[in-house]
Design a protein around this motif. Structure first.
Motif, PDB file in Angstrom:
ATOM      1  N   LEU A  72       0.851  -1.186   0.000  1.00 43.58           N
ATOM      2  CA  LEU A  72       0.000   0.000   0.000  1.00 43.58           C
ATOM      3  C   LEU A  72       0.888   1.238   0.000  1.00 43.58           C
ATOM      4  O   LEU A  72       1.742   1.394   0.878  1.00 43.58           O
ATOM      5  CB  LEU A  72      -0.898  -0.001   1.243  1.00 43.58           C
ATOM      6  N   ILE A  73       0.698   2.098  -1.003  1.00 46.83           N
ATOM      7  CA  ILE A  73       1.416   3.367  -1.057  1.00 46.83           C
ATOM      8  C   ILE A  73       0.424   4.474  -1.422  1.00 46.83           C
ATOM      9  O   ILE A  73      -0.636   4.202  -2.000  1.00 46.83           O
ATOM     10  CB  ILE A  73       2.586   3.357  -2.069  1.00 46.83           C
ATOM     11  N   VAL A  74       0.775   5.692  -1.093  1.00 44.33           N
ATOM     12  CA  VAL A  74      -0.039   6.856  -1.441  1.00 44.33           C
ATOM     13  C   VAL A  74       0.886   7.830  -2.178  1.00 44.33           C
ATOM     14  O   VAL A  74       1.418   8.774  -1.591  1.00 44.33           O
ATOM     15  CB  VAL A  74      -0.668   7.508  -0.202  1.00 44.33           C
ATOM     16  N   PRO A  75       1.101   7.612  -3.471  1.00 44.05           N
ATOM     17  CA  PRO A  75       2.079   8.414  -4.212  1.00 44.05           C
ATOM     18  C   PRO A  75       1.567   9.806  -4.539  1.00 44.05           C
ATOM     19  O   PRO A  75       0.359  10.022  -4.671  1.00 44.05           O
ATOM     20  CB  PRO A  75       2.293   7.595  -5.493  1.00 44.05           C
ATOM     21  N   ASP A  76       2.475  10.722  -4.677  1.00 47.03           N
ATOM     22  CA  ASP A  76       2.152  12.099  -5.043  1.00 47.03           C
ATOM     23  C   ASP A  76       2.405  12.268  -6.532  1.00 47.03           C
ATOM     24  O   ASP A  76       3.457  12.761  -6.956  1.00 47.03           O
ATOM     25  CB  ASP A  76       3.003  13.074  -4.221  1.00 47.03           C
ATOM     26  N   ALA A  77       1.454  11.826  -7.348  1.00 47.42           N
ATOM     27  CA  ALA A  77       1.622  11.873  -8.802  1.00 47.42           C
ATOM     28  C   ALA A  77       0.252  11.850  -9.460  1.00 47.42           C
ATOM     29  O   ALA A  77      -0.752  11.486  -8.841  1.00 47.42           O
ATOM     30  CB  ALA A  77       2.470  10.691  -9.280  1.00 47.42           C
ATOM     31  N   THR A  78       0.209  12.241 -10.723  1.00 44.68           N
ATOM     32  CA  THR A  78      -1.031  12.245 -11.484  1.00 44.68           C
ATOM     33  C   THR A  78      -1.393  10.821 -11.902  1.00 44.68           C
ATOM     34  O   THR A  78      -0.536   9.938 -11.943  1.00 44.68           O
ATOM     35  CB  THR A  78      -0.892  13.139 -12.727  1.00 44.68           C
ATOM     36  N   PRO A  79      -2.674  10.575 -12.253  1.00 40.83           N
ATOM     37  CA  PRO A  79      -3.102   9.213 -12.602  1.00 40.83           C
ATOM     38  C   PRO A  79      -2.302   8.578 -13.735  1.00 40.83           C
ATOM     39  O   PRO A  79      -2.003   7.382 -13.698  1.00 40.83           O
ATOM     40  CB  PRO A  79      -4.570   9.399 -12.990  1.00 40.83           C
ATOM     41  N   ASP A  80      -1.930   9.348 -14.761  1.00 39.31           N
ATOM     42  CA  ASP A  80      -1.187   8.760 -15.873  1.00 39.31           C
ATOM     43  C   ASP A  80       0.209   8.329 -15.441  1.00 39.31           C
ATOM     44  O   ASP A  80       0.741   7.312 -15.921  1.00 39.31           O
ATOM     45  CB  ASP A  80      -1.101   9.734 -17.043  1.00 39.31           C
ATOM     46  N   ILE A  81       0.798   9.061 -14.507  1.00 36.61           N
ATOM     47  CA  ILE A  81       2.111   8.684 -13.995  1.00 36.61           C
ATOM     48  C   ILE A  81       1.985   7.508 -13.026  1.00 36.61           C
ATOM     49  O   ILE A  81       2.813   6.584 -13.031  1.00 36.61           O
ATOM     50  CB  ILE A  81       2.779   9.883 -13.307  1.00 36.61           C
ATOM     51  N   ILE A  82       0.943   7.534 -12.206  1.00 37.72           N
ATOM     52  CA  ILE A  82       0.716   6.435 -11.264  1.00 37.72           C
ATOM     53  C   ILE A  82       0.601   5.107 -12.010  1.00 37.72           C
ATOM     54  O   ILE A  82       1.046   4.068 -11.523  1.00 37.72           O
ATOM     55  CB  ILE A  82      -0.540   6.710 -10.413  1.00 37.72           C
ATOM     56  N   ALA A  83       0.044   5.129 -13.216  1.00 32.90           N
ATOM     57  CA  ALA A  83      -0.124   3.904 -13.997  1.00 32.90           C
ATOM     58  C   ALA A  83       1.199   3.232 -14.313  1.00 32.90           C
ATOM     59  O   ALA A  83       1.245   2.024 -14.570  1.00 32.90           O
ATOM     60  CB  ALA A  83      -0.874   4.214 -15.295  1.00 32.90           C
ATOM     61  N   THR A  84       2.293   3.983 -14.288  1.00 31.21           N
ATOM     62  CA  THR A  84       3.600   3.391 -14.595  1.00 31.21           C
ATOM     63  C   THR A  84       4.195   2.636 -13.408  1.00 31.21           C
ATOM     64  O   THR A  84       5.273   2.043 -13.542  1.00 31.21           O
ATOM     65  CB  THR A  84       4.608   4.470 -15.051  1.00 31.21           C
ATOM     66  N   LEU A  85       3.504   2.622 -12.273  1.00 34.25           N
ATOM     67  CA  LEU A  85       4.013   1.875 -11.123  1.00 34.25           C
ATOM     68  C   LEU A  85       4.082   0.370 -11.394  1.00 34.25           C
ATOM     69  O   LEU A  85       4.842  -0.341 -10.737  1.00 34.25           O
ATOM     70  CB  LEU A  85       3.159   2.149  -9.887  1.00 34.25           C
ATOM     71  N   ASP A 204      10.721   8.168  -8.244  1.00 37.74           N
ATOM     72  CA  ASP A 204      10.738   9.529  -7.685  1.00 37.74           C
ATOM     73  C   ASP A 204       9.455  10.302  -7.993  1.00 37.74           C
ATOM     74  O   ASP A 204       9.492  11.386  -8.579  1.00 37.74           O
ATOM     75  CB  ASP A 204      11.971  10.279  -8.224  1.00 37.74           C
ATOM     76  N   ASP A 205       8.306   9.741  -7.559  1.00 36.45           N
ATOM     77  CA  ASP A 205       7.006  10.373  -7.800  1.00 36.45           C
ATOM     78  C   ASP A 205       6.796  10.718  -9.269  1.00 36.45           C
ATOM     79  O   ASP A 205       6.157  11.721  -9.620  1.00 36.45           O
ATOM     80  CB  ASP A 205       6.839  11.631  -6.933  1.00 36.45           C
ATOM     81  N   GLY A 206       7.347   9.886 -10.142  1.00 31.96           N
ATOM     82  CA  GLY A 206       7.144  10.047 -11.574  1.00 31.96           C
ATOM     83  C   GLY A 206       8.236  10.798 -12.292  1.00 31.96           C
ATOM     84  O   GLY A 206       8.301  10.762 -13.528  1.00 31.96           O
ATOM     85  N   ARG A 207       9.092  11.475 -11.551  1.00 27.47           N
ATOM     86  CA  ARG A 207      10.159  12.236 -12.219  1.00 27.47           C
ATOM     87  C   ARG A 207      11.182  11.320 -12.879  1.00 27.47           C
ATOM     88  O   ARG A 207      11.892  11.742 -13.799  1.00 27.47           O
ATOM     89  CB  ARG A 207      10.837  13.167 -11.206  1.00 27.47           C
ATOM     90  N   GLY A 208      11.263  10.068 -12.423  1.00 27.29           N
ATOM     91  CA  GLY A 208      12.218   9.123 -12.994  1.00 27.29           C
ATOM     92  C   GLY A 208      11.588   8.042 -13.848  1.00 27.29           C
ATOM     93  O   GLY A 208      12.187   6.966 -14.034  1.00 27.29           O
ATOM     94  N   VAL A 209      10.392   8.297 -14.379  1.00 26.65           N
ATOM     95  CA  VAL A 209       9.710   7.280 -15.189  1.00 26.65           C
ATOM     96  C   VAL A 209      10.588   6.807 -16.335  1.00 26.65           C
ATOM     97  O   VAL A 209      10.681   5.603 -16.619  1.00 26.65           O
ATOM     98  CB  VAL A 209       8.372   7.828 -15.730  1.00 26.65           C
ATOM     99  N   SER A 210      11.233   7.722 -17.034  1.00 28.29           N
ATOM    100  CA  SER A 210      12.021   7.326 -18.204  1.00 28.29           C
ATOM    101  C   SER A 210      13.146   6.375 -17.819  1.00 28.29           C
ATOM    102  O   SER A 210      13.447   5.416 -18.558  1.00 28.29           O
ATOM    103  CB  SER A 210      12.592   8.559 -18.911  1.00 28.29           C
ATOM    104  N   ALA A 211      13.762   6.596 -16.663  1.00 31.97           N
ATOM    105  CA  ALA A 211      14.840   5.710 -16.216  1.00 31.97           C
ATOM    106  C   ALA A 211      14.306   4.333 -15.866  1.00 31.97           C
ATOM    107  O   ALA A 211      14.930   3.304 -16.156  1.00 31.97           O
ATOM    108  CB  ALA A 211      15.562   6.324 -15.023  1.00 31.97           C
ATOM    109  N   VAL A 212      13.131   4.291 -15.236  1.00 29.60           N
ATOM    110  CA  VAL A 212      12.512   3.002 -14.905  1.00 29.60           C
ATOM    111  C   VAL A 212      12.156   2.244 -16.181  1.00 29.60           C
ATOM    112  O   VAL A 212      12.419   1.035 -16.307  1.00 29.60           O
ATOM    113  CB  VAL A 212      11.258   3.203 -14.027  1.00 29.60           C
ATOM    114  N   LEU A 213      11.550   2.935 -17.144  1.00 33.88           N
ATOM    115  CA  LEU A 213      11.174   2.277 -18.392  1.00 33.88           C
ATOM    116  C   LEU A 213      12.388   1.768 -19.148  1.00 33.88           C
ATOM    117  O   LEU A 213      12.336   0.712 -19.790  1.00 33.88           O
ATOM    118  CB  LEU A 213      10.363   3.231 -19.271  1.00 33.88           C
ATOM    119  N   GLU A 214      13.494   2.493 -19.065  1.00 29.29           N
ATOM    120  CA  GLU A 214      14.711   2.031 -19.719  1.00 29.29           C
ATOM    121  C   GLU A 214      15.207   0.739 -19.084  1.00 29.29           C
ATOM    122  O   GLU A 214      15.634  -0.193 -19.776  1.00 29.29           O
ATOM    123  CB  GLU A 214      15.792   3.108 -19.650  1.00 29.29           C
TER     124      GLU A 214
END
Length: 276
Positions: A72-85, A204-214
């Motif tokens: 269970l987490i409560v992230p500080d991000a928008t729904p489209d970014i949350i989807a990348t979890l 990082d609350d979505g700021r590192g999405v590109s690194a995760v996807l890589e």
């Protein structure tokens, strides 16, 4: 009570843990905690589920000795970014398995999903599975709920076939034991809990999405290989090129068009050609 334990990094980061021998559903337990106002950062882990579920309401079979874990987490991000979890969970699980499995079982830069070289190899399958030689080893399910104060809580559910794979399912499945690996669900969870800390920090609350996807692409099954996507009875075929910056699967069809896929059941190799 099951002998689950958090890894050192997870303990240092302040995560909490509730362990069970058996439970209806770890996701349901986490959803109830969110509804009760839990601030997040708590894992629910069990050796057995009696009412587990997977994508699209499917049953998730989890006999005793396998791992069912939900965070269970409560992230500080928008729904489209949350989807990348879901990709965060995939990368974390792949990293956790790499930490405890024999060298060479978790490979980087997979060019297919069929295990043609005859060696066990583990790879990520879009959007939410982990494969071993093309057979399902683990699955990931994200669910969302509202906290009492109106924030969005996310449940990251992860199931790993540790001692047994389900029977009678419409896809190949395997377990760590079937691969010749004798590790406990507690071992897998401890490694996962630490790997999650590192990958979630990278996100990082979505700021590192590109690194995760890589990182996800580097461990992906089937890139460059034929793929078939089943969507509500319609099958799309092509070559799996990549996932884009939003996590959509990109296929190239016979006419050279690049088609983004947001949802569907994915089939590689021989199973791709068998879809109709």
């Amino acid at each position: 009570m099951a002998d689950f334990r958090l890894g050192q990094e997870a303990r240092t980061a302040g995560y909490r843990l509730a362990g069970f021998d058996t439970i209806g559903s770890t996701n349901s337990e986490a959803l109830a905690a969110a509804a009760a106002g839990d601030p997040g950062g708590i894992w629910f882990a069990s050796l057995q589920q009696t009412a587990g579920r997977g994508r699209r309401g499917r049953e998730w079979h989890s006999p005793s000795g396998n791992l069912a874990a939900s965070l269970l987490i409560v992230p500080d991000a928008t729904p489209d970014i949350i989807a990348t979890l879901g990709f965060v969970a995939g990368v974390a699980l792949n990293s956790g398995l790499s930490a405890i499995l024999p060298g060479g079982m978790v490979r980087i830069g997979i060019d297919g999903a069929d295990g043609a070289d005859g060696r066990s190899r583990i790879a990520l399958k879009w959007p939410n599975d982990v494969l071993a030689d093309g057979a399902k080893l683990a699955g990931i399910l994200l669910e969302a709920s509202k906290t009492p104060d109106g924030r969005t809580a996310i449940i990251v559910g992860i199931g790993v076939n540790v001692v047994a794979a389900p029977e009678g399912v419409p896809y190949p499945a395997t377990s760590l034991r079937a691969l010749g690996v004798e590790r406990s669900a507690a071992d897998v969870f401890e490694a996962l809990s630490d790997a999650w800390v590192d990958t979630f920090r990278l996100w990082d609350d979505g700021r590192g999405v590109s690194a995760v996807l890589e990182r996800w692409r580097g461990s992906a099954a089937g890139i460059g290989a034929p793929v078939a996507i089943s969507q509500d009875g319609v099958v799309r075929r092509g070559i799996f090129e990549t996932i884009d910056s939003s996590g959509r699967l990109i296929i190239r069809d016979d006419d050279g068009a690049r088609i983004p896929i947001t949802a569907g059941d994915v089939h590689f190799g021989a199973t791709a050609s068998a879809q109709s």
